[in-house]
Design an enzyme around this catalytic site. Structure first.
Site, PDB file in Angstrom:
ATOM      1  N   HIS A   1      26.739   4.726   6.171  1.00 10.36           N
ATOM      2  CA  HIS A   1      27.718   4.250   7.148  1.00 10.36           C
ATOM      3  C   HIS A   1      27.612   5.156   8.390  1.00 10.36           C
ATOM      4  O   HIS A   1      28.533   5.900   8.699  1.00 10.36           O
ATOM      5  CB  HIS A   1      29.126   4.229   6.550  1.00 10.36           C
ATOM      6  CG  HIS A   1      30.091   3.324   7.262  1.00 10.36           C
ATOM      7  ND1 HIS A   1      30.813   2.348   6.621  1.00 10.36           N
ATOM      8  CD2 HIS A   1      30.454   3.248   8.570  1.00 10.36           C
ATOM      9  CE1 HIS A   1      31.600   1.717   7.499  1.00 10.36           C
ATOM     10  NE2 HIS A   1      31.393   2.250   8.690  1.00 10.36           N
TER      11      HIS A   1
ATOM     12  N   ASN B   1      25.621  -0.186   6.281  1.00  6.82           N
ATOM     13  CA  ASN B   1      26.770  -0.803   6.916  1.00  6.82           C
ATOM     14  C   ASN B   1      26.424  -1.142   8.359  1.00  6.82           C
ATOM     15  O   ASN B   1      26.155  -0.256   9.167  1.00  6.82           O
ATOM     16  CB  ASN B   1      27.962   0.157   6.927  1.00  6.82           C
ATOM     17  CG  ASN B   1      29.166  -0.466   7.637  1.00  6.82           C
ATOM     18  OD1 ASN B   1      29.806  -1.360   7.089  1.00  6.82           O
ATOM     19  ND2 ASN B   1      29.452  -0.027   8.859  1.00  6.82           N
ATOM     20  N   GLU B   2      26.443  -2.419   8.684  1.00  6.98           N
ATOM     21  CA  GLU B   2      26.301  -2.887  10.065  1.00  6.98           C
ATOM     22  C   GLU B   2      25.100  -2.277  10.791  1.00  6.98           C
ATOM     23  O   GLU B   2      25.266  -1.573  11.795  1.00  6.98           O
ATOM     24  CB  GLU B   2      27.577  -2.587  10.862  1.00  6.98           C
ATOM     25  CG  GLU B   2      28.820  -3.208  10.265  1.00  6.98           C
ATOM     26  CD  GLU B   2      30.046  -3.025  11.157  1.00  6.98           C
ATOM     27  OE1 GLU B   2      30.005  -2.195  12.074  1.00  6.98           O
ATOM     28  OE2 GLU B   2      31.034  -3.738  10.939  1.00  6.98           O
TER      29      GLU B   2
ATOM     30  N   ASN C   1      31.181  -8.004   7.446  1.00  4.34           N
ATOM     31  CA  ASN C   1      32.256  -7.314   8.172  1.00  4.34           C
ATOM     32  C   ASN C   1      32.595  -8.158   9.382  1.00  4.34           C
ATOM     33  O   ASN C   1      31.704  -8.481  10.178  1.00  4.34           O
ATOM     34  CB  ASN C   1      31.798  -5.939   8.686  1.00  4.34           C
ATOM     35  CG  ASN C   1      31.666  -4.913   7.583  1.00  4.34           C
ATOM     36  OD1 ASN C   1      31.891  -5.216   6.416  1.00  4.34           O
ATOM     37  ND2 ASN C   1      31.291  -3.712   7.957  1.00  4.34           N
TER      38      ASN C   1
ATOM     39  N   TYR D   1      35.876  -9.220  12.383  1.00  6.36           N
ATOM     40  CA  TYR D   1      37.198  -8.848  12.896  1.00  6.36           C
ATOM     41  C   TYR D   1      37.810  -9.864  13.839  1.00  6.36           C
ATOM     42  O   TYR D   1      39.019 -10.032  13.870  1.00  6.36           O
ATOM     43  CB  TYR D   1      37.110  -7.491  13.623  1.00  6.36           C
ATOM     44  CG  TYR D   1      36.912  -6.320  12.686  1.00  6.36           C
ATOM     45  CD1 TYR D   1      35.636  -5.978  12.224  1.00  6.36           C
ATOM     46  CD2 TYR D   1      37.993  -5.577  12.226  1.00  6.36           C
ATOM     47  CE1 TYR D   1      35.449  -4.925  11.343  1.00  6.36           C
ATOM     48  CE2 TYR D   1      37.817  -4.508  11.345  1.00  6.36           C
ATOM     49  CZ  TYR D   1      36.551  -4.193  10.911  1.00  6.36           C
ATOM     50  OH  TYR D   1      36.373  -3.154  10.026  1.00  6.36           O
TER      51      TYR D   1
ATOM     52  N   TRP E   1      40.046  -3.477   6.171  1.00  4.02           N
ATOM     53  CA  TRP E   1      39.764  -2.252   6.898  1.00  4.02           C
ATOM     54  C   TRP E   1      41.068  -1.831   7.563  1.00  4.02           C
ATOM     55  O   TRP E   1      41.483  -2.487   8.487  1.00  4.02           O
ATOM     56  CB  TRP E   1      38.660  -2.431   7.949  1.00  4.02           C
ATOM     57  CG  TRP E   1      38.338  -1.109   8.587  1.00  4.02           C
ATOM     58  CD1 TRP E   1      38.919  -0.559   9.712  1.00  4.02           C
ATOM     59  CD2 TRP E   1      37.408  -0.129   8.100  1.00  4.02           C
ATOM     60  NE1 TRP E   1      38.405   0.695   9.934  1.00  4.02           N
ATOM     61  CE2 TRP E   1      37.489   0.981   8.975  1.00  4.02           C
ATOM     62  CE3 TRP E   1      36.539  -0.082   6.998  1.00  4.02           C
ATOM     63  CZ2 TRP E   1      36.719   2.133   8.782  1.00  4.02           C
ATOM     64  CZ3 TRP E   1      35.776   1.057   6.824  1.00  4.02           C
ATOM     65  CH2 TRP E   1      35.862   2.144   7.713  1.00  4.02           C
TER      66      TRP E   1
ATOM     67  N   TRP F   1      35.631   6.986  14.989  1.00  4.62           N
ATOM     68  CA  TRP F   1      34.389   7.273  15.711  1.00  4.62           C
ATOM     69  C   TRP F   1      34.687   7.822  17.110  1.00  4.62           C
ATOM     70  O   TRP F   1      35.514   8.709  17.252  1.00  4.62           O
ATOM     71  CB  TRP F   1      33.488   6.018  15.727  1.00  4.62           C
ATOM     72  CG  TRP F   1      33.305   5.408  14.360  1.00  4.62           C
ATOM     73  CD1 TRP F   1      33.863   4.259  13.891  1.00  4.62           C
ATOM     74  CD2 TRP F   1      32.530   5.940  13.255  1.00  4.62           C
ATOM     75  NE1 TRP F   1      33.473   4.031  12.584  1.00  4.62           N
ATOM     76  CE2 TRP F   1      32.662   5.037  12.182  1.00  4.62           C
ATOM     77  CE3 TRP F   1      31.727   7.080  13.081  1.00  4.62           C
ATOM     78  CZ2 TRP F   1      32.030   5.241  10.940  1.00  4.62           C
ATOM     79  CZ3 TRP F   1      31.101   7.273  11.855  1.00  4.62           C
ATOM     80  CH2 TRP F   1      31.255   6.364  10.819  1.00  4.62           C
TER      81      TRP F   1
HETATM   82  C1  GBH Z   1      33.529  -1.515  11.893  1.00  6.63           C
HETATM   83  O1  GBH Z   1      32.726  -1.857  12.968  1.00  6.63           O
HETATM   84  C2  GBH Z   1      33.029  -0.248  11.258  1.00  6.63           C
HETATM   85  O2  GBH Z   1      32.236  -0.527  10.123  1.00  6.63           O
HETATM   86  C3  GBH Z   1      34.115   0.722  10.891  1.00  6.63           C
HETATM   87  O3  GBH Z   1      33.581   1.969  10.578  1.00  6.63           O
HETATM   88  C4  GBH Z   1      35.108   0.784  12.031  1.00  6.63           C
HETATM   89  O4  GBH Z   1      36.057   1.792  11.842  1.00  6.63           O
HETATM   90  C5  GBH Z   1      35.764  -0.562  12.127  1.00  6.63           C
HETATM   91  O5  GBH Z   1      34.823  -1.557  12.348  1.00  6.63           O
HETATM   92  C6  GBH Z   1      36.810  -0.675  13.228  1.00  6.63           C
HETATM   93  O6  GBH Z   1      36.251  -0.568  14.508  1.00  6.63           O
HETATM   94  O7  GBH Z   1      33.960  -1.955  22.880  1.00  6.63           O
HETATM   95  O8  GBH Z   1      33.685  -4.333  23.342  1.00  6.63           O
HETATM   96  O9  GBH Z   1      31.721  -2.892  23.150  1.00  6.63           O
HETATM   97  C7  GBH Z   1      33.141  -3.004  13.679  1.00  6.63           C
HETATM   98  C8  GBH Z   1      32.163  -3.436  14.741  1.00  6.63           C
HETATM   99  C9  GBH Z   1      31.206  -3.022  16.815  1.00  6.63           C
HETATM  100  C10 GBH Z   1      33.537  -3.298  16.700  1.00  6.63           C
HETATM  101  C11 GBH Z   1      31.332  -2.378  18.169  1.00  6.63           C
HETATM  102  C12 GBH Z   1      33.670  -2.695  18.069  1.00  6.63           C
HETATM  103  C13 GBH Z   1      32.609  -2.399  20.179  1.00  6.63           C
HETATM  104  C14 GBH Z   1      33.050  -3.525  21.039  1.00  6.63           C
HETATM  105  N1  GBH Z   1      32.387  -2.790  16.012  1.00  6.63           N
HETATM  106  N2  GBH Z   1      32.475  -2.946  18.831  1.00  6.63           N
HETATM  107  S1  GBH Z   1      33.102  -3.140  22.721  1.00  6.63           S
END
Ligand code: GBH
Length: 496
Positions: free
Chosen positions: A135, A181-182, A323, A325, A447, A455
């Site tokens: 991860h 992961n991703e 994953n 959202y 999550w 991060w």
């Molecule tokens: C997940 O990534 C991760 O696996 C996890 O560790 C993390 O804590 C969780 O989501 C919540 O964020 O700012 O418009 O460029 C989710 C995928 C990809 C979502 C990058 C946010 C940035 C969007 N992420 N994205 S932007």
């Protein structure tokens, strides 16, 4: 006890719709919760280095302590038990297990001991471990030695050996493995945007090294090759005695056309899904190769697979790890006929929060990119199922909520996280509906268990079903109401 009374709710008809052996619980990642960043022999990861570099984390925090789950894992397991879960997805820190990361480097017994105790504690509470090998936290030594994933020839054997140590050590008890992961987020955020470790990008105002036009595609390719080798190794050497499942988890949000009647916007939305999802899912679950839309835009900057590699990669996941959202509205960014800059890494898209008819993609969370968009989740489940036809394990889904940045102890309505409850009600409801429509879904992990270190956003995003007091020595945990909600909802949905 039955606070939410699902038998008299709009979800009454979904009772018992999820399979008896459905796995549900929460997901976490080692760098976001463990703390103990240099304890008991752990080597530094790229994220430790990032956190200790001024200007890289928006609240200037580190994950040195995070939620201290390294110290309090027994409390966490107890907490999860009280939340009614039957599974827990967590990740292993590679540099806790092999501090220098490489195939000839020593194993750290203290790291093995920590994860063994965590796994035993889970099993003692009838909670099934889902273990992610990677991860995002590469051992810093591999970054220093050969730039980690930019050098597949050196990196792949190191990752394979790390996986071997994990299967040999934990595979008697762990039956659910996730390699990466991703991989797409890892490649883009770390090598295109640059905000994530190892902070590489063409943006010279912010980052001293990197090439956005090539490196993300190389790093994606390295992850696919190493994932596939680990999958084959597990099948050939471990599966017949350990009887586990193994796969990869992909990030993917729904993309819908800005104007649903515009052929160009419809094509843009499809391209968005291919750049974000099919980039990995087509090689692993589909054709065995990258989607044509990516090849068309990226040309030779996108690596190619040999026929032998294709055979190894194709079919290298027992399930589709999902994953997800949110959802977006998209259209073309650069108009047709004009050149797309080589730094573009998302498929030439412009995003919008509303569509051409003024419809919003969903209610705002406390996080810019994240809206409550269950309508898109439903479409995504169908898109993935129709395109790949493999069982789906939902491995992450959840939200932040406004107003949770308050002093401890959280008073008043803070723990009554209505926004998050509405999110879970809608998304988990879509899972159950999709199952009644014939889609094979076998798990759901929210999550996340605890507010944690998000991060590069540090402690500014609270995704947990548990509110954490980061000021307190023991990172005191306070259950939010969404934890009770999910407990009852899954009791209602899972067949007996
Ligand atoms: C997940 O990534 C991760 O696996 C996890 O560790 C993390 O804590 C969780 O989501 C919540 O964020 O700012 O418009 O460029 C989710 C995928 C990809 C979502 C990058 C946010 C940035 C969007 N992420 N994205 S932007």
């Amino acid at each position: 006890m039955a606070e939410f009374d699902f038998d008299n709710s709009p979800e009454a008809g979904l009772k018992g719709s999820l399979r008896k052996d459905f796995f549900w619980g929460y997901a976490t990642a080692a760098p976001q919760i463990e703390g103990a960043w240099n304890a008991d022999g752990k080597g530094p990861s790229t994220w430790d280095i990032l956190a200790h570099t001024p200007g890289r984390v928006i609240d200037a925090s580190t994950a040195d302590d995070a939620t201290r789950s390294y110290d309090f894992f027994r409390e966490d397991v107890k907490l999860m038990k009280s939340y009614g879960v039957n599974a827990y997805r967590f990740s292993l820190s590679w540099s806790r297990i092999i501090p220098l990361g490489g195939k000839d480097d020593p194993v750290n017994e203290a790291g093995i001991k920590f994860y063994s105790e965590l796994i035993d504690e889970l099993l003692a509470h009838d909670i099934t471990p889902f273990v992610t090998l990677f991860h995002w936290d590469v051992p810093q030594a591999l970054e220093d030695r050969y730039k980690s994933m930019l050098d597949a020839e050196k990196y792949v054997p190191d990752f394979v050996r790390y996986a071997r140590v994990c299967f040999e050590t934990f595979g008697g008890k762990v039956k659910h493995w996730i390699t990466y992961n991703e991989p797409g987020v890892y490649a883009l955020a770390g090598y295109a945007g640059g905000a994530h470790a190892p902070n590489r990008s063409s943006d010279r105002e912010k980052y001293s090294e990197g090439d956005t036009s090539t490196e993300p595609w190389i790093v994606g390719h390295t992850q696919l090759l190493s994932h596939a080798q680990v999958y084959r190794m597990y099948k050939e050497e471990f599966a017949h005695t350990q009887h586990g499942t193994i796969g990869i988890t992909l990030s993917g949000n729904w993309s819908a056309p800005y104007d649903a009647t515009s052929p160009a916007d419809i094509a843009a939305a499809q391209r968005a899904l291919e750049f974000e999802i099919a980039w990995f899912a087509d090689p692993v679950h589909g054709s065995g190769d990258y989607p044509a839309s990516m090849r068309a835009q990226l040309g030779s900057r996108l690596p190619t697979f040999t026929d032998a590699e294709k055979q190894t990669v194709k079919g290298s996941s027992d399930f589709y790890g999902m994953n997800t959202y949110t959802a977006f509205f998209v259209r073309d960014k650069v108009p047709p006929g004009q050149p797309i800059p080589p730094e573009d890494h998302k498929g030439n898209l412009a995003w919008s929060d509303i569509n051409s008819e003024g419809v919003s993609r969903g209610a705002e969370s406390d996080t810019e990119w994240l809206r409550t968009s269950p309508w898109g989740f439903a479409k995504l489940l169908h898109w993935v199922w129709d395109r790949y036809r493999v069982p789906i394990y939902i491995t992450e889904n959840g939200t932040t909520a406004k107003g949770e940045h308050v002093p401890a102890p959280p008073a008043g309505d803070v723990l009554n996280d209505v926004h998050r409850i509405e999110f879970y009600r809608a998304y988990v409801g879509e899972v159950a509906k999709a199952v009644t429509e014939g889609i094979d879904i076998r798990s759901y992990f929210g999550w996340t268990l605890l507010d944690n270190w998000e991060w590069a956003k540090g402690y500014t995003d609270r995704f947990g079903v548990t509110w954490v007091d980061f000021e307190s020595e023991e990172k005191k945990r306070y259950p939010k109401r969404s934890a009770a909600f999910n407990r009852e909802f899954f009791e209602h949905l899972i067949a007996r």
